[in-house]
Design a protein around this motif. Structure first.
Motif, PDB file in Angstrom:
ATOM      1  N   LYS A 176       0.658  -1.254  -0.364  1.00 11.79           N
ATOM      2  CA  LYS A 176       0.266  -0.021   0.150  1.00 11.79           C
ATOM      3  C   LYS A 176       0.896   1.185  -0.139  1.00 11.79           C
ATOM      4  O   LYS A 176       0.619   2.225  -0.811  1.00 11.79           O
ATOM      5  CB  LYS A 176      -0.873  -0.048   0.859  1.00 11.79           C
ATOM      6  N   ALA A 177       2.207   0.930   0.346  1.00 14.34           N
ATOM      7  CA  ALA A 177       2.831   2.705   0.710  1.00 14.34           C
ATOM      8  C   ALA A 177       3.370   2.699  -0.472  1.00 14.34           C
ATOM      9  O   ALA A 177       3.883   3.929  -0.934  1.00 14.34           O
ATOM     10  CB  ALA A 177       3.716   2.117   1.930  1.00 14.34           C
ATOM     11  N   TYR A 178       3.796   1.226  -1.114  1.00 16.97           N
ATOM     12  CA  TYR A 178       4.802   2.014  -2.299  1.00 16.97           C
ATOM     13  C   TYR A 178       3.850   2.589  -2.947  1.00 16.97           C
ATOM     14  O   TYR A 178       4.089   3.294  -4.438  1.00 16.97           O
ATOM     15  CB  TYR A 178       4.994   0.614  -2.747  1.00 16.97           C
ATOM     16  N   ARG A 179       2.074   2.090  -3.488  1.00 12.02           N
ATOM     17  CA  ARG A 179       1.931   1.985  -4.432  1.00 12.02           C
ATOM     18  C   ARG A 179       1.128   3.709  -4.308  1.00 12.02           C
ATOM     19  O   ARG A 179       0.828   3.935  -5.363  1.00 12.02           O
ATOM     20  CB  ARG A 179       0.090   1.292  -4.764  1.00 12.02           C
ATOM     21  N   LYS A 180       1.124   4.291  -2.954  1.00 11.08           N
ATOM     22  CA  LYS A 180       0.705   5.197  -3.076  1.00 11.08           C
ATOM     23  C   LYS A 180       1.986   6.431  -3.455  1.00 11.08           C
ATOM     24  O   LYS A 180       1.780   7.153  -3.934  1.00 11.08           O
ATOM     25  CB  LYS A 180       0.700   5.069  -1.396  1.00 11.08           C
ATOM     26  N   LEU A 181       2.758   6.189  -3.575  1.00 13.56           N
ATOM     27  CA  LEU A 181       4.055   7.058  -3.305  1.00 13.56           C
ATOM     28  C   LEU A 181       4.868   6.840  -4.943  1.00 13.56           C
ATOM     29  O   LEU A 181       5.008   7.897  -5.612  1.00 13.56           O
ATOM     30  CB  LEU A 181       5.494   6.633  -2.662  1.00 13.56           C
ATOM     31  N   ALA A 182       4.435   5.440  -5.086  1.00 14.03           N
ATOM     32  CA  ALA A 182       4.461   5.606  -6.720  1.00 14.03           C
ATOM     33  C   ALA A 182       3.839   6.861  -7.028  1.00 14.03           C
ATOM     34  O   ALA A 182       4.492   6.817  -8.095  1.00 14.03           O
ATOM     35  CB  ALA A 182       4.766   4.004  -7.220  1.00 14.03           C
ATOM     36  N   MET A 183       2.814   6.225  -7.260  1.00 21.16           N
ATOM     37  CA  MET A 183       1.898   7.276  -7.593  1.00 21.16           C
ATOM     38  C   MET A 183       2.097   8.761  -7.756  1.00 21.16           C
ATOM     39  O   MET A 183       1.524   9.492  -8.723  1.00 21.16           O
ATOM     40  CB  MET A 183       0.221   7.546  -7.820  1.00 21.16           C
ATOM     41  N   PRO A 216       7.417   9.287 -13.009  1.00 16.07           N
ATOM     42  CA  PRO A 216       7.238  10.539 -14.186  1.00 16.07           C
ATOM     43  C   PRO A 216       6.375  11.104 -14.726  1.00 16.07           C
ATOM     44  O   PRO A 216       6.329  12.260 -15.295  1.00 16.07           O
ATOM     45  CB  PRO A 216       8.298   9.257 -14.692  1.00 16.07           C
ATOM     46  N   ASP A 217       5.143  10.583 -15.045  1.00 12.89           N
ATOM     47  CA  ASP A 217       3.790  10.518 -16.195  1.00 12.89           C
ATOM     48  C   ASP A 217       3.181  11.852 -15.349  1.00 12.89           C
ATOM     49  O   ASP A 217       2.615  12.590 -15.923  1.00 12.89           O
ATOM     50  CB  ASP A 217       3.585   9.476 -16.546  1.00 12.89           C
ATOM     51  N   ARG A 218       2.989  11.945 -13.555  1.00 10.32           N
ATOM     52  CA  ARG A 218       2.766  13.127 -13.578  1.00 10.32           C
ATOM     53  C   ARG A 218       3.504  13.784 -13.534  1.00 10.32           C
ATOM     54  O   ARG A 218       3.706  14.721 -12.379  1.00 10.32           O
ATOM     55  CB  ARG A 218       2.103  12.689 -12.131  1.00 10.32           C
ATOM     56  N   ASN A 219       5.004  13.634 -13.229  1.00 12.47           N
ATOM     57  CA  ASN A 219       5.722  14.725 -13.101  1.00 12.47           C
ATOM     58  C   ASN A 219       7.089  15.038 -14.045  1.00 12.47           C
ATOM     59  O   ASN A 219       7.830  15.033 -13.754  1.00 12.47           O
ATOM     60  CB  ASN A 219       6.715  14.880 -11.830  1.00 12.47           C
ATOM     61  N   PRO A 220       6.705  15.773 -15.165  1.00 14.93           N
ATOM     62  CA  PRO A 220       7.605  15.583 -16.419  1.00 14.93           C
ATOM     63  C   PRO A 220       8.176  16.767 -15.914  1.00 14.93           C
ATOM     64  O   PRO A 220       8.156  17.739 -15.603  1.00 14.93           O
ATOM     65  CB  PRO A 220       6.005  16.112 -17.251  1.00 14.93           C
ATOM     66  N   ASP A 221       9.710  16.121 -16.385  1.00 11.36           N
ATOM     67  CA  ASP A 221      11.164  16.834 -16.599  1.00 11.36           C
ATOM     68  C   ASP A 221      11.416  17.426 -14.566  1.00 11.36           C
ATOM     69  O   ASP A 221      11.718  18.641 -14.930  1.00 11.36           O
ATOM     70  CB  ASP A 221      10.934  18.757 -17.198  1.00 11.36           C
ATOM     71  N   ALA A 277      11.152  14.489  -8.331  1.00  8.19           N
ATOM     72  CA  ALA A 277      10.329  13.012  -8.894  1.00  8.19           C
ATOM     73  C   ALA A 277      10.479  12.408  -9.168  1.00  8.19           C
ATOM     74  O   ALA A 277      10.646  10.994  -8.907  1.00  8.19           O
ATOM     75  CB  ALA A 277       9.574  13.408  -8.878  1.00  8.19           C
ATOM     76  N   GLU A 278      11.694  12.349 -10.215  1.00  8.73           N
ATOM     77  CA  GLU A 278      12.561  10.921 -10.981  1.00  8.73           C
ATOM     78  C   GLU A 278      13.479   9.968  -9.914  1.00  8.73           C
ATOM     79  O   GLU A 278      13.687   8.977  -9.821  1.00  8.73           O
ATOM     80  CB  GLU A 278      13.046  11.460 -12.437  1.00  8.73           C
ATOM     81  N   ASP A 279      14.401  10.754  -9.203  1.00  9.55           N
ATOM     82  CA  ASP A 279      14.841  10.508  -8.602  1.00  9.55           C
ATOM     83  C   ASP A 279      13.873  10.005  -7.337  1.00  9.55           C
ATOM     84  O   ASP A 279      14.385   8.275  -6.739  1.00  9.55           O
ATOM     85  CB  ASP A 279      15.802  11.223  -7.471  1.00  9.55           C
ATOM     86  N   LYS A 280      13.010  10.311  -6.362  1.00 12.35           N
ATOM     87  CA  LYS A 280      12.270   9.760  -5.371  1.00 12.35           C
ATOM     88  C   LYS A 280      11.738   8.130  -5.999  1.00 12.35           C
ATOM     89  O   LYS A 280      11.558   7.652  -5.013  1.00 12.35           O
ATOM     90  CB  LYS A 280      10.929  10.481  -5.574  1.00 12.35           C
TER      91      LYS A 280
END
Length: 375
Positions: A27-34, A38-43, A47-50
């Motif tokens: 559950k924790a992974y799904r929440k943070l992955a969303m 990268p698709d939600r945080n372009p450029d 966010a990419e490193d996180k």
């Protein structure tokens, strides 16, 4: 053996307790992955490193065997290059070569210093539509680090030299043994450099670098659009221990234009025309990026009609193609009328009503639709 870089605790990365269940971890992974996808945080490099950090933590903690190894040995227990993660040359993934050298005093293969590439940097630059369309050259001033001119980058006080680290013997890494297992880690004393500075430079305090600013010339090619990136190789943060510098990415942002709106290579603008010009036709002047152009208005032109001026848009970044200028007609209602003007309009309206179907076809069609709608 490879270098074990400093990482955050995987449980802290996912925000769960060490006794968390598999479902809690998922559950924790799904929440943070969303959140950091990268698709939600372009450029967004952060966010990419996180996202990568969260993904790595989940891959370890979701595997029972890897999680057990991590709980016992930490990051070294799951790093394949550390000899504990299943990638070694010996039995069960452990590197017997290093263990035997410890037992028989062979001294091992020695560690490598932590050589890191510098981080990439981002610079947001605002430019006008005209600058984007024609191209330009800009100067930017960014913070940076440069070698200390007092110690010439050594970090040691002039007249002294850094000494070989007594903890790791200059290897930059230390080996920790526990029974039959041997783990190699970054030296906690010199942090992988293999050197110790006993008498640091007074100016840089042993860092070997000082904060500074540098001015760069940035060439903006014609045709750049909102969010385009221009890469300046090697202008990012400096590397560590001889590593290469990162890159600087200049991201363009277009200022709002008072006349034009941009859509790729095309430009759009409103073209207000008078009531008389719309009815009788005529010629109007409109601005373009290259000056003034004349547009012939056909008689009986309605609001919303679009006149296209080919080649009056923005040049493509690659190639010699140009977009178009789209002029959207807006028939302007006259305001601040005097009595004579009002009288003429009333006369005109009275004459027009006598044959409304001919002179106002849209109104006639609209009224017919209303009649059909209400039966």
């Amino acid at each position: 053996m490879g270098t074990i870089m400093s990482k955050r605790d995987f449980y802290d990365v996912l925000g769960v307790n060490r006794d968390a269940s598999e479902d809690d971890i998922k559950k924790a992974y799904r929440k943070l992955a969303m959140k950091y996808h990268p698709d939600r945080n372009p450029d967004s490099k952060e966010a990419e490193d996180k996202f990568k950090e969260v993904k790595e933590a989940y891959e370890i903690l979701s595997d029972a065997q890897k999680r057990a190894a991590y709980d016992q040995y930490g990051h070294a227990g799951v790093d394949p290059q550390a000899g504990m993660g299943g990638g070694g040359a010996g039995f069960g993934g452990f590197d017997f070569g290093d263990i035997f050298s410890d037992i028989f005093g062979g001294g091992g293969r020695g560690g490598r210093s932590n050589v890191y590439r510098g981080a990439d940097l981002r610079y947001n630059m605002e430019i006008t539509l005209e600058e984007a369309a024609r191209g330009c050259e800009k100067q930017i001033r960014i913070p940076t680090h440069e070698a200390c001119d007092t110690c010439h980058g050594t970090g040691a006080k002039p007249g002294t030299q850094p000494k070989t680290c007594a903890t790791c013997g200059g290897h930059g890494q230390v080996r920790m043994s526990q029974g039959f297992f041997s783990i190699q880690q970054t030296c906690p004393t010199c942090h992988g450099t293999g050197k110790q500075i006993t008498d640091p430079c007074n100016k840089c305090h042993g860092a070997g670098q000082i904060k500074s600013n540098k001015t760069l010339n940035v060439k903006i090619p014609a045709g750049v659009d909102e969010g385009d990136r221009i890469r300046l190789a090697g202008e990012g943060e400096p590397g560590q221990n001889g590593g290469p510098a990162g890159d600087l990415y200049v991201v363009t942002h277009l200022k709002q234009h008072p006349v034009f709106q941009r859509d790729g290579m095309d430009l759009h603008c409103e073209m207000p025309i008078s009531f008389a010009t719309a009815a009788l036709g005529g010629e109007v002047e409109i601005p373009t990026l290259d000056g003034v152009a004349k547009v012939k208005i056909a008689p009986e032109t309605q609001s919303g009609r679009v006149y296209r001026l080919r080649g009056k848009g923005v040049k493509a970044v690659r190639g010699n193609d140009y977009g178009d200028l789209m002029c959207h007609v807006v028939v302007e209602t006259p305001v601040n009328l005097n009595e004579r003007q009002k009288e003429l309009l009333r006369e005109f309206d009275a004459v027009t009503r006598n044959d409304a179907a001919r002179h106002n076809p849209r109104s006639k069609s609209f009224m017919d639709k209303l009649k059909d709608f209400f039966g």
